[in-house]
Design a protein around this motif. Sequence first.
Motif, short mmCIF file in Angstrom:
data_model
loop_
_atom_site.label_atom_id
_atom_site.label_comp_id
_atom_site.label_asym_id
_atom_site.label_seq_id
_atom_site.Cartn_x
_atom_site.Cartn_y
_atom_site.Cartn_z
N TYR A 1 0.94 -1.16 0.04
CA TYR A 1 -0.04 -0.05 -0.02
C TYR A 1 0.90 1.08 -0.12
O TYR A 1 0.57 2.13 -0.67
CB TYR A 1 -0.95 0.15 1.05
N ALA A 2 2.07 1.33 0.76
CA ALA A 2 2.77 2.34 0.94
C ALA A 2 3.71 2.58 -0.49
O ALA A 2 3.61 3.93 -0.83
CB ALA A 2 3.88 2.12 2.02
N VAL A 3 3.83 1.63 -1.13
CA VAL A 3 4.59 1.87 -2.40
C VAL A 3 3.69 2.32 -3.35
O VAL A 3 3.97 3.60 -3.95
CB VAL A 3 5.18 0.58 -3.08
N TRP A 4 2.35 1.94 -3.19
CA TRP A 4 1.42 2.63 -4.14
C TRP A 4 1.09 4.19 -3.85
O TRP A 4 1.16 5.00 -4.82
CB TRP A 4 0.02 1.78 -4.10
N TRP A 5 0.78 4.24 -2.71
CA TRP A 5 0.32 5.34 -2.07
C TRP A 5 1.40 6.52 -2.38
O TRP A 5 1.26 7.82 -2.77
CB TRP A 5 0.17 5.60 -0.69
N LEU A 6 2.72 6.21 -2.06
CA LEU A 6 4.00 7.13 -2.47
C LEU A 6 4.02 7.46 -3.85
O LEU A 6 4.31 8.61 -4.10
CB LEU A 6 5.03 6.67 -1.84
N SER A 7 4.00 6.43 -4.83
CA SER A 7 4.38 6.91 -6.12
C SER A 7 3.17 7.46 -6.76
O SER A 7 3.31 7.98 -7.84
CB SER A 7 4.00 5.44 -6.90
N THR A 8 1.82 7.59 -6.15
CA THR A 8 0.86 8.35 -6.87
C THR A 8 0.65 9.53 -6.01
O THR A 8 -0.30 10.55 -6.55
CB THR A 8 -0.51 7.44 -6.84
N ASN A 9 1.16 9.88 -4.91
CA ASN A 9 0.85 10.92 -4.28
C ASN A 9 2.18 11.89 -3.88
O ASN A 9 2.04 13.11 -3.56
CB ASN A 9 0.26 10.60 -2.86
N TYR A 10 3.27 11.20 -3.82
CA TYR A 10 4.47 11.86 -3.67
C TYR A 10 5.54 12.12 -4.48
O TYR A 10 6.49 12.86 -4.56
CB TYR A 10 4.95 11.33 -2.38
N LEU A 11 5.61 10.76 -5.36
CA LEU A 11 6.81 10.68 -6.46
C LEU A 11 6.01 10.76 -7.88
O LEU A 11 6.39 10.25 -8.63
CB LEU A 11 7.43 9.34 -6.23
N LEU A 12 5.08 11.61 -8.03
CA LEU A 12 4.55 11.95 -9.40
C LEU A 12 5.68 12.35 -10.12
O LEU A 12 6.52 13.09 -10.24
CB LEU A 12 3.27 13.10 -9.16
N GLY A 13 5.22 11.73 -11.34
CA GLY A 13 6.22 11.98 -12.47
C GLY A 13 7.47 11.10 -12.65
O GLY A 13 8.26 11.20 -13.74
N ASP A 14 7.58 10.47 -11.55
CA ASP A 14 8.59 9.30 -11.57
C ASP A 14 8.07 8.02 -12.13
O ASP A 14 7.56 7.13 -11.49
CB ASP A 14 9.25 9.17 -10.11
N GLU A 15 8.50 7.90 -13.38
CA GLU A 15 7.74 6.77 -14.14
C GLU A 15 8.18 5.52 -13.64
O GLU A 15 7.22 4.48 -13.34
CB GLU A 15 8.35 6.85 -15.54
N VAL A 16 9.36 5.20 -13.18
CA VAL A 16 9.94 3.96 -12.52
C VAL A 16 9.02 3.80 -11.24
O VAL A 16 8.53 2.77 -11.07
CB VAL A 16 11.15 3.76 -12.17
N ALA A 17 9.10 4.63 -10.32
CA ALA A 17 8.02 4.68 -9.18
C ALA A 17 6.65 4.36 -9.50
O ALA A 17 5.80 3.49 -8.77
CB ALA A 17 8.36 6.04 -8.25
N MET A 18 6.08 5.03 -10.34
CA MET A 18 4.74 4.89 -10.74
C MET A 18 4.38 3.42 -11.36
O MET A 18 3.49 2.89 -10.94
CB MET A 18 4.22 5.84 -11.68
N ALA A 19 5.20 2.85 -12.07
CA ALA A 19 5.09 1.49 -12.34
C ALA A 19 5.23 0.51 -11.20
O ALA A 19 4.39 -0.41 -11.15
CB ALA A 19 6.26 1.16 -13.47
N SER A 20 6.12 0.59 -10.31
CA SER A 20 6.21 -0.19 -9.09
C SER A 20 4.95 0.02 -8.17
O SER A 20 4.52 -0.96 -7.84
CB SER A 20 7.53 0.41 -8.30
N GLY A 21 4.54 1.18 -8.20
CA GLY A 21 3.14 1.44 -7.56
C GLY A 21 1.90 0.66 -8.07
O GLY A 21 1.17 0.12 -7.41
#
Length: 285
Positions: free
Chosen positions: A245-265
């Motif tokens: 949940y934390a990985v998804w939440w951070l990728s969509t609420n905190y690391l917007l624009g980071d494509e690698v993080a968003m894919a992991s999310g």
Amino acid sequence: MAYTRTQLQTAVYADLHLKTTDTNRLPAATAQDALLLGEQDFARRTRCFRRTNTMSAVDEQAVYTLPEDFVKLIDLTYGSDTSPLYEKKERLVKQEDPAYRITDSGTPTHWWLETKTQFRLYPPSNVDTATTMALDGYFVPFSIGGGISGMTRSTTTLTVTMNQRHNLRAGDLVTASGSDVTAYNIAHTVATVPSATTFTATVADSGASPATGGYLYHTGGYLPMLADSDISYLEYAYQLAPRYYAVWWLSTNYLLGDEVAMASGQTALAKYEELVTKHEEDRWI
């Protein structure tokens, strides 16, 4: 073996392809908050937090009310006996003892749910000295800080002291009940948090001071955890849920624009939903 939140936090950084030293991109406190949000979301959706509450037995009393935040009683131990009482269907007890509801009191051997919020001991408890029952069950974490130790008012500022760490933040919405000063048994907005066990709220310039007793329930804002511990209360099979949940939440609420993080999310969100579904299929509650 339980995962600690510290271990889960390290895994969150790895899942997002970050180092734990990359606090300029992801502060440690933000990662910790995301893990707490994951625990809380999973608790709301599955009710799989588990804890033990104690309750005093009353002489010749058969029916007891569960703590308000319990959603399922699993085991019950009585007095000094370390083995749980047997849970038995009421209809089976009725077949064996048609007059079971007027049975003389004694040492309980069985229990069953009388209603969704009450359980019955059979036979009713016979208490000569102080006897404690331990209730093991699932709960929804909405009772805060182990109860209210006391409240003091100075003009319009009410200072509330809890028995345990409350984990509240300014702006949270809470409701007090059970205080000996009824004027304070209302909804409050947390104004400030002077310490881990105290907070202030604005009230009318009336009401006796000090006040004692009562409980505090969360009604809006950031949902606090009951435990002041690094150990998750989740059952072991589901302790990775907050990580996903934390990985998804951070990728969509905190690391917007980071494509690698968003894919992991997105990958993490799918795993999180799988655990929610698995819990439902296990039919634990």
